[in-house]
Design a protein around this motif. Sequence first.
Motif, PDB file in Angstrom:
ATOM      1  N   SER B  39     -14.669   1.910   2.266  1.00 43.39           N
ATOM      2  CA  SER B  39     -13.771   2.840   1.585  1.00 43.39           C
ATOM      3  C   SER B  39     -12.352   2.688   2.121  1.00 43.39           C
ATOM      4  O   SER B  39     -12.134   2.163   3.214  1.00 43.39           O
ATOM      5  N   GLN B  40     -11.418   3.167   1.340  1.00 37.43           N
ATOM      6  CA  GLN B  40     -10.000   3.096   1.682  1.00 37.43           C
ATOM      7  C   GLN B  40      -9.723   3.671   3.075  1.00 37.43           C
ATOM      8  O   GLN B  40      -8.989   3.075   3.863  1.00 37.43           O
ATOM      9  N   THR B  41     -10.329   4.822   3.389  1.00 38.84           N
ATOM     10  CA  THR B  41     -10.033   5.458   4.672  1.00 38.84           C
ATOM     11  C   THR B  41     -10.579   4.629   5.838  1.00 38.84           C
ATOM     12  O   THR B  41      -9.962   4.574   6.894  1.00 38.84           O
ATOM     13  N   GLU B  42     -11.714   3.959   5.631  1.00 39.18           N
ATOM     14  CA  GLU B  42     -12.292   3.160   6.715  1.00 39.18           C
ATOM     15  C   GLU B  42     -11.415   1.970   7.099  1.00 39.18           C
ATOM     16  O   GLU B  42     -11.446   1.509   8.233  1.00 39.18           O
ATOM     17  N   VAL B  43     -10.686   1.452   6.102  1.00 40.18           N
ATOM     18  CA  VAL B  43      -9.937   0.230   6.366  1.00 40.18           C
ATOM     19  C   VAL B  43      -8.431   0.476   6.548  1.00 40.18           C
ATOM     20  O   VAL B  43      -7.694  -0.448   6.856  1.00 40.18           O
ATOM     21  N   ALA B  44      -8.004   1.741   6.354  1.00 41.28           N
ATOM     22  CA  ALA B  44      -6.567   2.046   6.344  1.00 41.28           C
ATOM     23  C   ALA B  44      -5.841   1.501   7.576  1.00 41.28           C
ATOM     24  O   ALA B  44      -4.730   1.001   7.484  1.00 41.28           O
ATOM     25  N   GLU B  45      -6.494   1.577   8.734  1.00 40.20           N
ATOM     26  CA  GLU B  45      -5.839   1.163   9.977  1.00 40.20           C
ATOM     27  C   GLU B  45      -5.798  -0.352  10.132  1.00 40.20           C
ATOM     28  O   GLU B  45      -4.960  -0.883  10.860  1.00 40.20           O
ATOM     29  N   ILE B  46      -6.720  -1.040   9.473  1.00 41.80           N
ATOM     30  CA  ILE B  46      -6.856  -2.493   9.657  1.00 41.80           C
ATOM     31  C   ILE B  46      -5.871  -3.262   8.791  1.00 41.80           C
ATOM     32  O   ILE B  46      -5.373  -4.310   9.186  1.00 41.80           O
ATOM     33  N   LEU B  47      -5.614  -2.739   7.589  1.00 42.23           N
ATOM     34  CA  LEU B  47      -4.877  -3.528   6.606  1.00 42.23           C
ATOM     35  C   LEU B  47      -3.431  -3.770   7.015  1.00 42.23           C
ATOM     36  O   LEU B  47      -2.805  -2.913   7.636  1.00 42.23           O
ATOM     37  N   PRO B  48      -2.894  -4.934   6.656  1.00 43.39           N
ATOM     38  CA  PRO B  48      -1.482  -5.175   6.927  1.00 43.39           C
ATOM     39  C   PRO B  48      -0.625  -4.198   6.127  1.00 43.39           C
ATOM     40  O   PRO B  48      -1.012  -3.786   5.027  1.00 43.39           O
ATOM     41  N   PRO B  49       0.539  -3.783   6.682  1.00 43.39           N
ATOM     42  CA  PRO B  49       1.375  -2.801   5.992  1.00 43.39           C
ATOM     43  C   PRO B  49       1.811  -3.300   4.609  1.00 43.39           C
ATOM     44  O   PRO B  49       2.133  -4.477   4.442  1.00 43.39           O
ATOM     45  N   GLY B  50       1.765  -2.389   3.645  1.00 44.13           N
ATOM     46  CA  GLY B  50       2.228  -2.738   2.304  1.00 44.13           C
ATOM     47  C   GLY B  50       1.154  -3.298   1.404  1.00 44.13           C
ATOM     48  O   GLY B  50       1.337  -3.385   0.189  1.00 44.13           O
ATOM     49  N   ALA B  51       0.018  -3.697   1.981  1.00 44.00           N
ATOM     50  CA  ALA B  51      -1.034  -4.296   1.155  1.00 44.00           C
ATOM     51  C   ALA B  51      -1.793  -3.215   0.396  1.00 44.00           C
ATOM     52  O   ALA B  51      -2.085  -2.155   0.942  1.00 44.00           O
ATOM     53  N   GLY B  52      -2.109  -3.486  -0.861  1.00 45.19           N
ATOM     54  CA  GLY B  52      -2.932  -2.572  -1.630  1.00 45.19           C
ATOM     55  C   GLY B  52      -4.397  -2.819  -1.330  1.00 45.19           C
ATOM     56  O   GLY B  52      -4.762  -3.862  -0.781  1.00 45.19           O
ATOM     57  N   TYR B  53      -5.246  -1.856  -1.691  1.00 52.09           N
ATOM     58  CA  TYR B  53      -6.667  -2.019  -1.418  1.00 52.09           C
ATOM     59  C   TYR B  53      -7.493  -1.467  -2.568  1.00 52.09           C
ATOM     60  O   TYR B  53      -7.155  -0.428  -3.137  1.00 52.09           O
TER      61      TYR B  53
END
Lengths: 250, 239
Positions: B39-53
Motif C-alpha cells: 500500500s501507499q503508506t507502507e512504501v511512502a518512506e522508501i520511494l524517491p521524492p517526487g515519484a508517483g505510486y
Amino acid sequence: MTSASKRALVTGGSAGLGAASVGWLQANGYEIVVLDRDRPWTGKTPVQFIRCDLASRTELDDVLPDLIAAGPYDLVLLNAGINATGKFEALDPRAHIDILRVNTEAPMVIAAALLESNACRSGGAMVFVSSLSHFTGYPGAASYAASKDALAIYARSMRKYAASRGVTLTVAFPGPLKTDHAERHSPEGADDSKRMDPDHAARLILADALAGKKSSIPGAGNRVFAVIGRVFPKPVTAVMRRLIYTRLKP
Amino acid sequence: MIGAKPRRILITGGNSGLGLALAQKLARRHSLLLSGRKSQTEVAEILPPGAGYVVADHGDPEMSARALVRGVRDFGWDGLDNAVLNAGTGFVAVGGVDSTDAIRQTLDVNLLAVMLQAQALYPLLRKSSGTLSLIGSVAHKGSASIPAYAASKAGLHGLARALRSEWSGDISVQVLHPGPAKTDMHDKAGYDPGRMRALFLAPDDVAAMMASAIAARRSPVTLSWVKYLNGGAYTGRRL
C-alpha cells in the motif's frame, strides 16, 4: 517393442499431431490414455479418454488424480496446444490467457505432478511439444511464441530431476504441419504443400523420444531453419514478419 | 545526456530490489510512476521524492494491467516514454520440483501479467513512440533449481522477440536479462546463496546497466559480470 503392457499418455490426442501420435503408438502396441477437450474422433482400437479443458485450472485440478491413477506411463506426450494469430494488441486478452494456460501452465503442472508421484515408469520418456518458433521471433503470434519458449526452457530445467526418476525429457520443435491448427493460423492463400504430414512428424518425434534424445526437430528443412534462426535471429525474424505478420487479416 | 528532455517512466515493482535501485537512479532527471503490491503508506518512506505510486498486484494479471492504466491516467500523463516491466517473483523448487501453486503464481506474476500490461499500455507507449523494457533474467536459458522461474523468463524473451518485430517503428521493445544482484529476491524465494552472494552485483550497478541499456533500446541484452567488467555500469548511454 510390441509388448501389450506399455502405456502412453497423450494430451490433445483427439486431433492433429496428437491423434497422429496415438495412431503410431497403438500400432506399436501401446495402451493409450488421451486427455483432450474433445472426444477422439476415430480409432479402431479404443483409448481411455479423460475429458479436460486445460484452459481451466479447476478442471485440471479435478482430473489430475485420475491422470496419475491411469499410469504408470512408459511415454507421456504433452502435446495439447492452441494458438491465436493477429496483432498482439488487437487480440482478446482472454486469448493470451488461454494460450499461456493451455500451452505452458498445464503441461508444466502435469509434468511436475506425474514425475513427483512416480506416475512415469523408470526408463520411460516424456515429450514436451514446443514449436520451431523457439529458434526465431514469431511476430503475429507473440503470446504463442512466449508460451512455447517457456515450455522448452521448463523441460530443459527439469531434465536433471526427471533423470533422477529414470525418465528422459525430450523437447519437440515441429514446424508447420498439415493440420487444422496450422490451417487456421497461417495467412490466407499460404502454400500448404511445404507443411509436414502429421503422421510423419509423429513418427520422427516419438523415435527421438524413445531414443532418449534431448530435442527433436522433425525434418531436415526444419533443422536447417533452426540453425539459421539461431545464428541470424534478427534477419530470420524479419523474414517471419514479412511472411506471416504483414499478411495477416486485419 | 545534457539537454535531453525529462521522460515519463513507469517502473513496475519499483518499491524494492532492482526496480527501486533504477528509480533512485532516474528520479533526479525524470518523472517517475512506480507500482508495487504494497500500500501507499507502507512504501511512502522508501520511494524517491517526487515519484508517483500505484498499487498493482501482479498476482491478479488482468487487474494489475487495469490498475497501471488507471494509475498513469490519474497521475496526469497522456502518454508514456518508458515502461519498465520489472516486477517479478520466484520460488526455489523444493526437492527439485515446483508445486502446482508455485508454477501458477510464477507464470501469472512474471509472464501473464507482463503480457496483459504490455497490451494495456500499448496506446500510451505508442502515443509517445516510447520504449517497452521487459526485465528477464540470465536464468531464461534454464535452471534446475528454479524451473518455473526460468520458464517464465524464457517466455518474456520470446514475447519481446515477437513484439519487437510487431511494433517496430511504433514502440521499441526490448528484454534485459540481469544476473543475480544483492537484493532480497533470494530470501523471498527461499534460496540461501551462501558465500555465492559475495559474487552478486550491487543493485545500484545493475540499475546503472539497465538504464544505459534502456537508453540504447537494444534487445536482448544480458546485464551480468561480463558487461560490468567492460565498464557497463559507468559507460554507455545515459537515460
